[in-house]
Design an enzyme around this catalytic site. Structure first.
Site, PDB file in Angstrom:
ATOM      1  N   SER A 190     -28.355   0.820 -45.408  1.00  0.00           N
ATOM      2  CA  SER A 190     -28.158  -0.617 -46.581  1.00  0.00           C
ATOM      3  C   SER A 190     -28.568   0.668 -48.485  1.00  0.00           C
ATOM      4  CB  SER A 190     -28.053  -1.635 -45.996  1.00  0.00           C
ATOM      5  OG  SER A 190     -27.857  -2.544 -47.471  1.00  0.00           O
ATOM      6  N   THR A 191     -30.020  -0.986 -48.066  1.00  0.00           N
ATOM      7  CA  THR A 191     -30.267  -0.101 -49.690  1.00  0.00           C
ATOM      8  C   THR A 191     -31.018   1.497 -49.447  1.00  0.00           C
ATOM      9  OG1 THR A 191     -30.678  -2.396 -49.837  1.00  0.00           O
ATOM     10  CG2 THR A 191     -32.304  -1.176 -51.154  1.00  0.00           C
ATOM     11  N   HIS A 216     -23.507   0.302 -46.353  1.00  0.00           N
ATOM     12  CA  HIS A 216     -23.041  -0.775 -47.082  1.00  0.00           C
ATOM     13  C   HIS A 216     -22.508  -0.800 -48.370  1.00  0.00           C
ATOM     14  CE1 HIS A 216     -26.015  -3.926 -44.257  1.00  0.00           C
ATOM     15  NE2 HIS A 216     -24.875  -2.918 -43.859  1.00  0.00           N
ATOM     16  N   MET A 309     -32.365  -3.616 -45.786  1.00  0.00           N
ATOM     17  CA  MET A 309     -32.463  -4.405 -45.551  1.00  0.00           C
ATOM     18  C   MET A 309     -31.526  -5.779 -45.031  1.00  0.00           C
ATOM     19  SD  MET A 309     -30.754  -6.914 -49.517  1.00  0.00           S
ATOM     20  CE  MET A 309     -31.671  -5.675 -50.784  1.00  0.00           C
ATOM     21  N   ASP A 312     -28.322  -6.447 -39.762  1.00  0.00           N
ATOM     22  CA  ASP A 312     -27.689  -5.775 -39.289  1.00  0.00           C
ATOM     23  C   ASP A 312     -27.670  -3.556 -39.111  1.00  0.00           C
ATOM     24  OD1 ASP A 312     -24.813  -5.039 -39.305  1.00  0.00           O
ATOM     25  OD2 ASP A 312     -24.820  -4.295 -41.517  1.00  0.00           O
TER      26      ASP A 312
END
Length: 370
Positions: A190-191, A216, A309, A312
């Site tokens: 993600s991030t 993401h 973050m 998930d």
């Protein structure tokens, strides 16, 4: 009472800027301490305002957001969330040190509300992110590295740092056995993940088991990101389509706005890409991908969870491990946000942790033993 997060907003559109400031100020977690009408204005105001975090548009007259990142971040590092329309330069900006991005809302019903919720969430967590401060032009360096197959220029990552250096020739990668017991490598992030995924995958040789990735990312950006990876990496990379067969030498990236699963196809595997509810707050979701790998590929898989973050992918990775897969998590020091890998580590889902610049070695080492 918790201290408010000091936000600086940078956008050349007065209408959008005022709307954005209003919506951020309505959330008690944030204090908009100032704004800039363009990147040069932001460069001048930043030393005075000293925000905790900044939102930054990419396309602005004069100095662009990308130029701002390259000039300012090495001198005044801070977390920056890109707020941009569909633009391939987002990936150059992430490579230049921005920690995350949110796509500007379209006109469909509910889009603005979703945008505000997403941005608030990323700002709240992003204030603690460790921005990578490159001392090079990442896109140019990667292109040169691919063109010069014997190049000894390689990026290395440390706490909050990602830079090129002239390194001694690396030891030869373990050669993947033809009888490898690994059919699928699944990666989730993600991030900070766009650059983390690139850092891992660009080291892989062309002869690898099929790779599936969930990052993401909203619809539209995933196709551009896949094209970027494809230009840089030895493997073929493309945005996945429903029914695509997983095969050696191919990387399939989950399309934004859809859930991607690994399914059986005869004696091999394919991907299913479909609409549906968000899982673990995301679509595409890493948990959805990892759960499907645990159920179908089982012990003939490797799972990798990278910076991001939230949580998930943690539960899905645990199911992969319990099914016999080998699982790898990025370590705290090399993550932009140590969220998803931390949650996976905390519940015992990770067989080993490694810094970002060693994860490709961990994967290749596992393949040589399989």
């Amino acid at each position: 009472m918790a201290q408010k997060i000091r936000v600086m907003v940078v956008d050349d559109s007065i209408v959008f800027r005022n709307w954005l400031i209003k919506n951020l100020q309505e959330d008690p977690r944030f204090e908009v301490i100032g704004y800039a009408v363009n990147a040069l204005d932001a460069k001048n105001k930043l030393p005075v305002l000293k925000p905790d975090i900044m939102t930054l548009d990419i396309e602005m007259p004069g100095m662009t957001g990308l130029q701002f990142l390259k000039e300012v971040l090495p001198v005044q590092p801070l977390p920056i969330i890109l707020v941009s329309s569909l633009n391939v330069q987002v990936f150059d900006a992430l490579a230049a040190g921005a920690v995350d991005f949110v796509r500007k809302p379209e006109s469909e019903p509910g889009a603005r509300d979703r945008f505000v919720r997403t941005l608030r969430s990323k700002l709240a967590i992003g204030k603690n992110a460790r921005p990578r401060i490159p001392s090079h032009d990442p896109a140019a360096m990667y292109s040169k590295a691919k063109a010069a197959s014997g190049s000894n220029i390689s990026p290395t990552g440390g706490p909050g740092l990602h830079q090129a250096h002239m390194a001694a020739p690396q030891a030869r990668m373990p050669v993947m056995a033809a009888s490898s017991n690994v059919d699928v490598i699944a990666i989730g992030a993600s991030t900070g993940g766009t650059e983390a995924i690139l850092e891992v995958v660009r080291h892989f040789p062309a002869k690898m088991p099929g790779i599936v990735i969930t990052q993401h990312m909203p619809a539209g950006f995933t196709s551009m990101y896949a094209e970027r990876l494809n230009r840089i990496c030895n493997l073929e990379v493309r945005e996945a389509k429903h029914g695509d067969k997983i095969q050696p030498g191919l990387v399939l990236l989950a399309p934004g706005g859809l859930q991607m699963r690994v399914v059986r196809m005869g004696s091999g595997y394919a991907v299913s890409c479909s609409d549906g509810e968000k899982v673990s707050g995301h679509k595409p979701s890493v948990d959805v991908l990892f759960d499907s790998v645990a159920a179908t590929v089982r012990s003939r898989a490797i799972g990798v969870i990278l910076t991001g973050m939230g949580a998930d992918g943690a539960a899905g990775m645990l199911r992969m491990k319990r099914a016999g897969a080998y699982t790898i998590g990025q370590d705290r020091e090399s993550c932009v946000v140590y969220g998803m890998p931390m949650e996976a580590f905390k519940i015992g889902a990770v067989c080993m942790q490694a810094p970002l610049n060693s994860i490709h070695h961990a994967v290749m080492g596992r393949l040589s033993k399989a």
